[in-house]
Design a protein around this motif. Structure first.
Motif, PDB file in Angstrom:
ATOM      1  N   ILE A   1       0.816  -1.213   0.000  1.00 13.31           N
ATOM      2  CA  ILE A   1       0.000   0.000   0.000  1.00 13.31           C
ATOM      3  C   ILE A   1       0.852   1.267   0.000  1.00 13.31           C
ATOM      4  O   ILE A   1       0.502   2.259  -0.639  1.00 13.31           O
ATOM      5  N   THR A   2       1.984   1.266   0.668  1.00 11.39           N
ATOM      6  CA  THR A   2       2.827   2.454   0.786  1.00 11.39           C
ATOM      7  C   THR A   2       3.261   3.008  -0.577  1.00 11.39           C
ATOM      8  O   THR A   2       3.130   4.208  -0.815  1.00 11.39           O
ATOM      9  N   PRO A   3       3.743   2.196  -1.513  1.00 10.19           N
ATOM     10  CA  PRO A   3       4.123   2.750  -2.824  1.00 10.19           C
ATOM     11  C   PRO A   3       2.924   3.321  -3.599  1.00 10.19           C
ATOM     12  O   PRO A   3       3.050   4.303  -4.324  1.00 10.19           O
ATOM     13  N   ILE A   4       1.768   2.713  -3.421  1.00 10.87           N
ATOM     14  CA  ILE A   4       0.571   3.214  -4.109  1.00 10.87           C
ATOM     15  C   ILE A   4       0.197   4.586  -3.558  1.00 10.87           C
ATOM     16  O   ILE A   4      -0.098   5.516  -4.319  1.00 10.87           O
ATOM     17  N   CYS A   5       0.218   4.742  -2.224  1.00 15.24           N
ATOM     18  CA  CYS A   5      -0.082   6.037  -1.599  1.00 15.24           C
ATOM     19  C   CYS A   5       0.945   7.088  -2.026  1.00 15.24           C
ATOM     20  O   CYS A   5       0.581   8.233  -2.338  1.00 15.24           O
ATOM     21  N   ALA A   6       2.198   6.709  -2.046  1.00 13.32           N
ATOM     22  CA  ALA A   6       3.247   7.653  -2.459  1.00 13.32           C
ATOM     23  C   ALA A   6       3.049   8.084  -3.912  1.00 13.32           C
ATOM     24  O   ALA A   6       3.209   9.259  -4.250  1.00 13.32           O
ATOM     25  N   ALA A   7       2.682   7.156  -4.766  1.00 15.03           N
ATOM     26  CA  ALA A   7       2.455   7.478  -6.175  1.00 15.03           C
ATOM     27  C   ALA A   7       1.244   8.405  -6.334  1.00 15.03           C
ATOM     28  O   ALA A   7       1.272   9.341  -7.143  1.00 15.03           O
ATOM     29  N   LEU A   8       0.190   8.173  -5.568  1.00 15.31           N
ATOM     30  CA  LEU A   8      -0.985   9.037  -5.618  1.00 15.31           C
ATOM     31  C   LEU A   8      -0.653  10.457  -5.148  1.00 15.31           C
ATOM     32  O   LEU A   8      -1.057  11.440  -5.774  1.00 15.31           O
ATOM     33  N   ILE A   9       0.091  10.569  -4.067  1.00 11.69           N
ATOM     34  CA  ILE A   9       0.483  11.883  -3.551  1.00 11.69           C
ATOM     35  C   ILE A   9       1.363  12.609  -4.565  1.00 11.69           C
ATOM     36  O   ILE A   9       1.168  13.791  -4.840  1.00 11.69           O
ATOM     37  N   ALA A  10       2.312  11.906  -5.150  1.00 13.11           N
ATOM     38  CA  ALA A  10       3.200  12.508  -6.145  1.00 13.11           C
ATOM     39  C   ALA A  10       2.413  12.944  -7.385  1.00 13.11           C
ATOM     40  O   ALA A  10       2.647  14.026  -7.932  1.00 13.11           O
ATOM     41  N   SER A  11       1.455  12.140  -7.813  1.00 15.06           N
ATOM     42  CA  SER A  11       0.642  12.485  -8.986  1.00 15.06           C
ATOM     43  C   SER A  11      -0.206  13.718  -8.722  1.00 15.06           C
ATOM     44  O   SER A  11      -0.305  14.612  -9.574  1.00 15.06           O
TER      45      SER A  11
END
Length: 168
Positions: free
Chosen positions: A11-21
């Motif tokens: 889940i952590t990489p998905i959340c990081a990718a969403l925040i970055a996007s």
């Protein structure tokens, strides 16, 4: 019990990718607005200079005619005036479409542009001997209209107004 366990490593990489996007989208939107305001500011500045140039040329044309008693016709200045009028018209069209939300720009640029065209027409009529340069019906750019238009454009040139409305 196994159904309630989160795999934080997934889940952590998905959340990081969403925040970055989301951050990238926000920055891109801000940059687009800023760039659009910069284009408008540059065109407004250019239009202010053109209005000033037209007024200066108009004064030079009238002065040369009056100083020479009508014997010296300023062909170069008139040609420059005609060119500047065309350039002003192009700028007015661009800003008119780009700033259609600003009702203060709905008629004034057209009025100043029409006054410039009428000046060209009346200079031609003067040259043909049909109209006296001192006649009350001799059309010139109204300095109050030009000043008011310059004040409105100055707000865009100085980033006090933007393409999306007021900044303040």
């Amino acid at each position: 019990m196994d159904l309630c366990v989160f795999d934080w490593k997934a889940i952590t990489p998905i959340c990081a990718a969403l925040i970055a996007s989301c951050t990238a989208l926000y920055i891109s939107n801000k940059w687009n607005n800023q760039k659009g305001s910069e284009v408008i500011a540059n065109e407004a500045k250019s239009m202010i200079i053109k209005i000033s140039r037209l007024q200066s040329l108009q004064g030079d044309i009238i002065k040369k005619i009056k100083d020479s008693g009508g014997y010296n016709f300023p062909k170069t200045e008139l040609s420059d005036f005609e060119t500047a009028t065309k350039e002003l018209s192009d700028s007015m069209n661009f800003l008119g479409f780009a700033l259609k939300h600003d009702k203060s720009l709905s008629q004034l640029p057209s009025i100043v542009g029409a006054q410039a065209l009428l000046f060209i027409r009346d200079i031609g009529r003067y040259k043909e001997g049909v109209l006296d340069i001192n006649s009350k019906s001799f059309n010139m750019i109204n300095s109050n209209d030009a000043f008011t238009l310059t004040e409105i454009l100055l707000d865009y040139a100085m980033y006090k107004k933007s393409i999306s409305g007021n900044r303040s």
